[in-house]
Design a protein around this motif. Structure first.
Motif, PDB file in Angstrom:
ATOM      1  N   MET A 106      15.059 -49.208  25.480  1.00 13.72           N
ATOM      2  CA  MET A 106      15.551 -49.410  24.123  1.00 13.72           C
ATOM      3  C   MET A 106      16.765 -48.518  23.861  1.00 13.72           C
ATOM      4  O   MET A 106      16.763 -47.340  24.210  1.00 13.72           O
ATOM      5  N   THR A 107      17.832 -49.093  23.285  1.00 10.13           N
ATOM      6  CA  THR A 107      19.052 -48.316  23.006  1.00 10.13           C
ATOM      7  C   THR A 107      19.145 -48.096  21.500  1.00 10.13           C
ATOM      8  O   THR A 107      19.128 -49.051  20.720  1.00 10.13           O
ATOM      9  N   VAL A 108      19.202 -46.828  21.104  1.00 10.49           N
ATOM     10  CA  VAL A 108      19.122 -46.487  19.680  1.00 10.49           C
ATOM     11  C   VAL A 108      20.304 -45.615  19.273  1.00 10.49           C
ATOM     12  O   VAL A 108      20.722 -44.716  20.016  1.00 10.49           O
ATOM     13  N   LEU A 109      20.827 -45.909  18.078  1.00 10.59           N
ATOM     14  CA  LEU A 109      21.904 -45.101  17.501  1.00 10.59           C
ATOM     15  C   LEU A 109      21.262 -44.158  16.478  1.00 10.59           C
ATOM     16  O   LEU A 109      20.430 -44.586  15.668  1.00 10.59           O
ATOM     17  N   GLY A 110      21.639 -42.878  16.518  1.00 14.75           N
ATOM     18  CA  GLY A 110      21.108 -41.910  15.545  1.00 14.75           C
ATOM     19  C   GLY A 110      22.260 -41.276  14.788  1.00 14.75           C
ATOM     20  O   GLY A 110      23.262 -40.875  15.388  1.00 14.75           O
ATOM     21  N   ILE A 111      22.112 -41.215  13.457  1.00 19.57           N
ATOM     22  CA  ILE A 111      23.204 -40.708  12.613  1.00 19.57           C
ATOM     23  C   ILE A 111      22.671 -39.603  11.720  1.00 19.57           C
ATOM     24  O   ILE A 111      21.627 -39.757  11.074  1.00 19.57           O
ATOM     25  N   ASP A 112      23.398 -38.484  11.666  1.00 22.67           N
ATOM     26  CA  ASP A 112      23.037 -37.429  10.717  1.00 22.67           C
ATOM     27  C   ASP A 112      24.270 -37.014   9.921  1.00 22.67           C
ATOM     28  O   ASP A 112      25.272 -36.586  10.499  1.00 22.67           O
ATOM     29  N   THR A 113      24.169 -37.160   8.599  1.00 21.25           N
ATOM     30  CA  THR A 113      25.233 -36.666   7.702  1.00 21.25           C
ATOM     31  C   THR A 113      24.565 -35.893   6.565  1.00 21.25           C
ATOM     32  O   THR A 113      24.942 -36.041   5.412  1.00 21.25           O
ATOM     33  N   SER A 114      23.533 -35.091   6.915  1.00 24.05           N
ATOM     34  CA  SER A 114      22.746 -34.468   5.845  1.00 24.05           C
ATOM     35  C   SER A 114      23.471 -33.323   5.154  1.00 24.05           C
ATOM     36  O   SER A 114      23.206 -33.035   3.999  1.00 24.05           O
ATOM     37  N   CYS A 115      24.382 -32.662   5.878  1.00 25.94           N
ATOM     38  CA  CYS A 115      25.057 -31.508   5.273  1.00 25.94           C
ATOM     39  C   CYS A 115      26.557 -31.586   5.563  1.00 25.94           C
ATOM     40  O   CYS A 115      27.234 -32.481   5.068  1.00 25.94           O
ATOM     41  N   ASP A 116      27.057 -30.687   6.403  1.00 28.33           N
ATOM     42  CA  ASP A 116      28.505 -30.685   6.631  1.00 28.33           C
ATOM     43  C   ASP A 116      28.906 -31.133   8.040  1.00 28.33           C
ATOM     44  O   ASP A 116      30.085 -31.069   8.378  1.00 28.33           O
ATOM     45  N   ASP A 117      27.960 -31.557   8.853  1.00 36.09           N
ATOM     46  CA  ASP A 117      28.327 -32.073  10.180  1.00 36.09           C
ATOM     47  C   ASP A 117      28.139 -33.581  10.205  1.00 36.09           C
ATOM     48  O   ASP A 117      27.102 -34.080   9.760  1.00 36.09           O
ATOM     49  N   THR A 118      29.145 -34.294  10.748  1.00 38.21           N
ATOM     50  CA  THR A 118      28.984 -35.735  10.944  1.00 38.21           C
ATOM     51  C   THR A 118      28.589 -35.896  12.402  1.00 38.21           C
ATOM     52  O   THR A 118      29.358 -35.513  13.289  1.00 38.21           O
ATOM     53  N   LEU A 160      24.283 -37.552   2.408  1.00 40.82           N
ATOM     54  CA  LEU A 160      23.258 -38.473   2.920  1.00 40.82           C
ATOM     55  C   LEU A 160      23.679 -39.924   2.691  1.00 40.82           C
ATOM     56  O   LEU A 160      23.510 -40.784   3.572  1.00 40.82           O
ATOM     57  N   LEU A 161      24.238 -40.179   1.491  1.00 42.82           N
ATOM     58  CA  LEU A 161      24.592 -41.556   1.124  1.00 42.82           C
ATOM     59  C   LEU A 161      25.574 -42.190   2.105  1.00 42.82           C
ATOM     60  O   LEU A 161      25.496 -43.399   2.365  1.00 42.82           O
ATOM     61  N   ILE A 162      26.488 -41.390   2.642  1.00 39.47           N
ATOM     62  CA  ILE A 162      27.492 -41.955   3.554  1.00 39.47           C
ATOM     63  C   ILE A 162      26.805 -42.471   4.826  1.00 39.47           C
ATOM     64  O   ILE A 162      27.001 -43.614   5.241  1.00 39.47           O
ATOM     65  N   GLY A 163      25.962 -41.619   5.417  1.00 40.52           N
ATOM     66  CA  GLY A 163      25.263 -42.023   6.640  1.00 40.52           C
ATOM     67  C   GLY A 163      24.353 -43.218   6.388  1.00 40.52           C
ATOM     68  O   GLY A 163      24.304 -44.163   7.185  1.00 40.52           O
ATOM     69  N   ILE A 164      23.632 -43.182   5.262  1.00 46.75           N
ATOM     70  CA  ILE A 164      22.674 -44.256   4.962  1.00 46.75           C
ATOM     71  C   ILE A 164      23.410 -45.591   4.783  1.00 46.75           C
ATOM     72  O   ILE A 164      23.016 -46.615   5.361  1.00 46.75           O
ATOM     73  N   SER A 165      24.494 -45.592   3.996  1.00 48.82           N
ATOM     74  CA  SER A 165      25.222 -46.850   3.751  1.00 48.82           C
ATOM     75  C   SER A 165      25.785 -47.397   5.058  1.00 48.82           C
ATOM     76  O   SER A 165      25.744 -48.602   5.318  1.00 48.82           O
ATOM     77  N   PHE A 166      26.296 -46.477   5.870  1.00 49.30           N
ATOM     78  CA  PHE A 166      26.889 -46.884   7.144  1.00 49.30           C
ATOM     79  C   PHE A 166      25.820 -47.492   8.072  1.00 49.30           C
ATOM     80  O   PHE A 166      26.023 -48.563   8.661  1.00 49.30           O
ATOM     81  N   ALA A 167      24.668 -46.822   8.140  1.00 47.38           N
ATOM     82  CA  ALA A 167      23.587 -47.318   9.011  1.00 47.38           C
ATOM     83  C   ALA A 167      23.055 -48.659   8.505  1.00 47.38           C
ATOM     84  O   ALA A 167      22.748 -49.559   9.305  1.00 47.38           O
ATOM     85  N   LYS A 168      22.967 -48.804   7.187  1.00 49.54           N
ATOM     86  CA  LYS A 168      22.480 -50.080   6.638  1.00 49.54           C
ATOM     87  C   LYS A 168      23.450 -51.209   6.988  1.00 49.54           C
ATOM     88  O   LYS A 168      23.020 -52.321   7.315  1.00 49.54           O
ATOM     89  N   SER A 169      24.765 -50.950   6.927  1.00 48.27           N
ATOM     90  CA  SER A 169      25.717 -52.020   7.266  1.00 48.27           C
ATOM     91  C   SER A 169      25.579 -52.426   8.722  1.00 48.27           C
ATOM     92  O   SER A 169      25.645 -53.613   9.051  1.00 48.27           O
ATOM     93  N   ILE A 170      25.373 -51.444   9.599  1.00 52.60           N
ATOM     94  CA  ILE A 170      25.205 -51.780  11.022  1.00 52.60           C
ATOM     95  C   ILE A 170      23.942 -52.631  11.197  1.00 52.60           C
ATOM     96  O   ILE A 170      23.951 -53.647  11.903  1.00 52.60           O
ATOM     97  N   SER A 171      22.879 -52.205  10.530  1.00 54.32           N
ATOM     98  CA  SER A 171      21.613 -52.929  10.642  1.00 54.32           C
ATOM     99  C   SER A 171      21.757 -54.381  10.146  1.00 54.32           C
ATOM    100  O   SER A 171      21.280 -55.322  10.791  1.00 54.32           O
ATOM    101  N   LEU A 172      22.449 -54.547   9.026  1.00 48.42           N
ATOM    102  CA  LEU A 172      22.648 -55.896   8.461  1.00 48.42           C
ATOM    103  C   LEU A 172      23.522 -56.751   9.372  1.00 48.42           C
ATOM    104  O   LEU A 172      23.196 -57.901   9.671  1.00 48.42           O
ATOM    105  N   ALA A 173      24.630 -56.154   9.825  1.00 47.19           N
ATOM    106  CA  ALA A 173      25.594 -56.915  10.622  1.00 47.19           C
ATOM    107  C   ALA A 173      25.008 -57.329  11.966  1.00 47.19           C
ATOM    108  O   ALA A 173      25.229 -58.444  12.437  1.00 47.19           O
ATOM    109  N   LEU A 174      24.228 -56.440  12.590  1.00 41.63           N
ATOM    110  CA  LEU A 174      23.703 -56.729  13.937  1.00 41.63           C
ATOM    111  C   LEU A 174      22.296 -57.321  13.898  1.00 41.63           C
ATOM    112  O   LEU A 174      21.741 -57.659  14.942  1.00 41.63           O
TER     113      LEU A 174
END
Ligand code: KG4
Ligand code: ZN
Length: 326
Positions: A1-13, A86-100
């Motif tokens: 399984m190939t998984v993408l992980g995103i963290d934008t919880s504080c100041d690191d992207t 948090l909102l930036i990472g979440i919105s971005f991940a949701k778009s990937i999930s929807l698109a793919l």
């Protein structure tokens, strides 16, 4: 399984690609503009995440040599953290999930730190986990993967926060943990007797120690040559304050496996002293790149939830004060 992980919880992207548990890439973009303010400015952090999230993701895919269409699930931190970030990472991940049309998994940042322990090795449960970062100091019993009991938390500052504040007092920019460690290598840890908080149970406290350092500096304005001793003595007191409740819990529960994770787990003196003090225990630290905030720990945690068929709805919201599920 190939998984993408995103963290934008504080100041690191940070974005990572993992395949069947193996880290193929782990790209961390650290925002440096906060250093001149002595701490993270939330509004600047979220704006910077907007600029960084796409290039960091592209870099992570490129380094992993994986095309976006091969991703089978996307995990993202949805709390705790700064809501705008948090909102930036979440919105971005949701778009990937929807698109793919792939699963979307909201990840608890604290659980992701715990999973950083399992990136490089297998560990049998039960184990005791100490999370020590800039935002959290938590002492946890992990009965099995996904099953936690919190025994202790900080009553005030997190340990990393105390490192950052003391570094600031000594004139070093945010985040100062690694600077304190560097200075401490040239100083004596027993030069100044700073207090170790004595609390009932397994909680932690760092604000008394931080204030003691502040008063010491006010009373004895340090010259350049005194700074390493202050840093080393502060570091020694903080490390003792982490180790004492951890070993007490290990003893009480008779559990001899201890995992330490989060940004402060990078500290070499903490690694050395805990191993020295607990020779009969198996002590596990992640490699430094997996201690501070990173996408790989999010991806590894997301993979665990995916394997159990646990997904999140696209209506999932950011939760800045999310706690560990118990
Ligand atoms: O886990 P992390 O990246 O972010 C949070 O989730 O908070 O931890 C960042 C914290 C900062 O406070 C930083 O000063 C501290 O980890 N840190 C260290 C070291 N490297 C990073 N503290 C002590 N010694 C270090 N070598
Ligand atoms: Zn963290």
């Amino acid at each position: 399984m190939t998984v993408l992980g995103i963290d934008t919880s504080c100041d690191d992207t940070s974005v990572s690609v993992i395949k069947n548990g193996r880290v193929l890439s782990n790209v961390v973009f650290s925002q440096i503009e906060h250093s001149k303010y002595g701490g993270v400015i939330p509004e600047l952090a979220s704006r910077d995440h907007i600029r960084n999230i796409l290039p960091v993701t592209q870099k992570a895919l490129k380094e992993a040599n994986v095309s976006l269409h091969k991703i089978e699930g996307v995990g993202v931190t949805y709390g705790p953290g700064l809501v705008g970030s948090l909102l930036i990472g979440i919105s971005f991940a949701k778009s990937i999930s929807l698109a793919l049309e792939i699963p979307f998994i909201g990840i608890n940042h604290l659980e992701a730190h715990i999973f950083s322990l399992f990136i490089e090795r297998k560990i049998n449960s039960p184990l005791i986990v100490l999370i020590t970062s800039g935002g959290h100091t938590e002492l946890i019993l992990m009965e099995s993967e996904g099953k936690y009991q919190v025994f202790g938390s900080t009553l005030d500052d997190a340990c990393g926060e105390a490192f950052d504040k003391v570094a600031g007092m000594l004139g070093f920019p945010y985040p100062g943990g690694k600077e304190i460690e560097k200075l401490a290598e040239k100083g004596r840890g027993d030069a100044i007797e700073f207090p170790r908080a004595k609390l009932n149970g397994y909680d932690f406290s760092f604000s008394g120690l931080k204030t003691a350092v502040l008063y010491y500096i006010r009373k004895n304005p340090p010259s350049k040559k005194d700074i390493p001793d202050i840093a080393a003595s502060f570091q020694e007191a903080s490390i003792d304050s982490l180790i004492i409740p951890t070993l007490m819990l290990s003893e009480k529960l008779d559990i001899r496996t201890i995992g330490v994770c989060g940004g402060v787990a990078r500290n070499k003196r903490l690694r050395e002293k805990l191993k020295e003090r607990a020779k009969e225990c198996r002590i596990v630290f992640p490699s430094p790149q997996f201690c501070t905030d990173n996408g790989a720990m999010v991806a590894r945690c997301a993979e665990f939830h995916l394997e159990r068929g646990e997904f999140s709805p696209l209506s999932l919201k950011a939760d800045p004060s999310l706690i560990l599920p118990t």
